[in-house]
Design an enzyme around this catalytic site. Sequence first.
Site, short mmCIF file in Angstrom:
data_model
loop_
_atom_site.label_atom_id
_atom_site.label_comp_id
_atom_site.label_asym_id
_atom_site.label_seq_id
_atom_site.Cartn_x
_atom_site.Cartn_y
_atom_site.Cartn_z
N GLY A 151 67.16 60.74 36.43
CA GLY A 151 68.21 60.79 35.06
C GLY A 151 69.13 61.88 35.19
N GLY A 164 72.88 62.62 33.47
CA GLY A 164 73.03 62.61 31.91
C GLY A 164 73.48 63.91 31.74
CD GLN A 165 74.11 66.67 26.25
OE1 GLN A 165 73.34 66.14 25.60
NE2 GLN A 165 74.77 67.89 25.69
CG ASP A 206 71.26 58.44 36.43
OD1 ASP A 206 71.03 59.51 35.68
OD2 ASP A 206 71.35 57.43 35.67
CB ILE A 207 69.98 53.17 36.92
CG1 ILE A 207 70.01 53.95 35.53
CG2 ILE A 207 68.48 52.98 36.95
CD1 ILE A 207 69.88 52.92 34.30
CG ASP A 237 64.24 51.38 37.32
OD1 ASP A 237 63.79 52.32 36.35
OD2 ASP A 237 64.50 50.28 36.90
CE1 TYR A 263 64.63 60.41 22.91
CE2 TYR A 263 64.57 61.79 20.87
CZ TYR A 263 64.62 61.74 22.44
OH TYR A 263 64.98 62.81 23.07
P1 NAD Z 1 71.45 61.35 28.58
O1 NAD Z 1 71.28 60.13 28.06
O2 NAD Z 1 72.59 61.96 28.83
O3 NAD Z 1 70.98 61.06 30.11
C1 NAD Z 1 69.63 60.37 30.67
C2 NAD Z 1 70.04 59.64 32.07
O4 NAD Z 1 69.05 58.61 32.39
C3 NAD Z 1 71.40 58.85 32.03
O5 NAD Z 1 72.06 59.50 33.16
C4 NAD Z 1 70.91 57.27 32.42
O6 NAD Z 1 71.79 56.69 33.22
C5 NAD Z 1 69.55 57.89 33.09
N1 NAD Z 1 68.65 56.47 33.13
C6 NAD Z 1 68.62 55.51 32.19
N2 NAD Z 1 67.55 54.78 32.34
C7 NAD Z 1 67.27 55.24 33.56
C8 NAD Z 1 66.23 54.46 34.61
N3 NAD Z 1 65.78 53.35 34.26
N4 NAD Z 1 66.09 55.03 35.63
C9 NAD Z 1 66.95 56.32 36.07
N5 NAD Z 1 67.60 56.79 35.27
C10 NAD Z 1 67.91 56.15 33.93
O7 NAD Z 1 70.14 62.06 28.10
P2 NAD Z 1 69.81 63.77 28.28
O8 NAD Z 1 70.63 64.18 26.99
O9 NAD Z 1 70.47 64.41 29.33
O10 NAD Z 1 68.28 63.83 28.21
C11 NAD Z 1 67.22 64.34 29.07
C12 NAD Z 1 66.00 64.30 28.39
O11 NAD Z 1 65.99 65.20 27.66
C13 NAD Z 1 65.73 63.09 27.85
O12 NAD Z 1 64.13 62.81 28.08
C14 NAD Z 1 65.81 63.48 26.40
O13 NAD Z 1 64.94 62.44 25.65
C15 NAD Z 1 65.60 64.83 26.29
N6 NAD Z 1 66.15 65.40 25.08
C16 NAD Z 1 67.42 65.73 25.14
C17 NAD Z 1 68.01 66.24 23.89
C18 NAD Z 1 69.62 66.16 24.02
O14 NAD Z 1 70.05 66.90 22.78
N7 NAD Z 1 70.39 65.98 24.93
C19 NAD Z 1 67.41 66.53 22.99
C20 NAD Z 1 66.00 66.36 23.06
C21 NAD Z 1 65.37 65.86 24.31
#
Ligand code: NAD
Length: 318
Positions: free
Chosen positions: A9, A12-13, A35-36, A53, A143
């Site tokens: 992953g 992502g952010q 990532d996917i 994945d 969630y």
């Molecule tokens: P995001 O949505 O920006 O990134 C998640 C990434 O996972 C994406 O790039 C997506 O393409 C990838 N993804 C989705 N399905 C997938 C799969 N089957 N296999 C591989 N990759 C896959 O999320 P984020 O904000 O970067 O969050 C990362 C983690 O931190 C998560 O567990 C989230 O729950 C946790 N979190 C984030 C926040 C926040 O404010 N950003 C707050 C609390 C917890």
Amino acid sequence: MSEVILILGASGQIGNELTEKLREVYGNNQVIASDIRTGNSMMMNAGPFEIIDATDKDTILKMIKKYHVTQVYLLAAMLSATAEQYPEKAWSLNMNSLLAVLDLAKEKHIKQVYWPSSIAVFGPTTPKEKTPQKTIMEPSTVYGISKLSGEFWCNYYHEKYGVDVRSLRYPGIISWKTKPGGGTTDYAVDIYFKAIESGHYNCFLSKETRLPMMYMNDAVEATIQLMQAKPSDIKIRTAYNLASMDFSPEEIASEIKKHIPGFTITYSPDFRQKIADSWPSSIDDTAAKKDWNWQPKYTLQSMTETMLKNIKKGERSL
Ligand code: NAD
């Protein structure tokens, strides 16, 4: 032996910036991003990148063997607001990816696992102010249910199989490099972009909705600090409360006005208001401070300066 880290992953952010920092600490080729979907070019070109994945245990194992991976950071998940639209998909992604990685650690293919939890583990019956580490936890979102279950799976694998898995309950994470992925706290990122682009923001939460938040650099620091702590210092194997700042849309808007005096904000709460109302407004992270010396650096003031400066430079990569 030096660590080899696989990030699931990474596009992502949080993944994007965590990958960058981990590569700085451990070396570009020691950190395999995956990532996917593809991520920004800097992340993909600076070191190895694979399409994986996170629910596909066999492929993860193949990659662990290919790169001699010692640690997995599992960041793939469906976030709070999106998960309410696709409950079954969210449950399946959030749980199956975690169980796949925990099993790989149980089978001794890797030594250490990082998996983030969230303040979404708390619910409407949880004390809202300075929410304690141990308290009532009755989450009302898909969630939140997935994160609370995940925490107890982590604890179970640690207790039963000795898996070294570590976790943090992130608050809303604010950053400018990569777009947030569908969470309830995303407004606190969008507001900065809209302030610069048009001088106006229409907020999807009401003006007094106070939520715990954190600047990305602090979240990345906390994550690496937790993973580098001695195993004996990690006393909590569900997930640690983690805090930095808390504010309402009204307060972040007035901070932005100090830099952009003509900035205006309106409020049109939507379905995300109910999610936000079920979460704490501030967090007590005494345990993280005591066990592994956690200390945040950014305030609403310094974060606002940094966000506006970088967005003005137009350096966002996605
Ligand atoms: P995001 O949505 O920006 O990134 C998640 C990434 O996972 C994406 O790039 C997506 O393409 C990838 N993804 C989705 N399905 C997938 C799969 N089957 N296999 C591989 N990759 C896959 O999320 P984020 O904000 O970067 O969050 C990362 C983690 O931190 C998560 O567990 C989230 O729950 C946790 N979190 C984030 C926040 C926040 O404010 N950003 C707050 C609390 C917890």
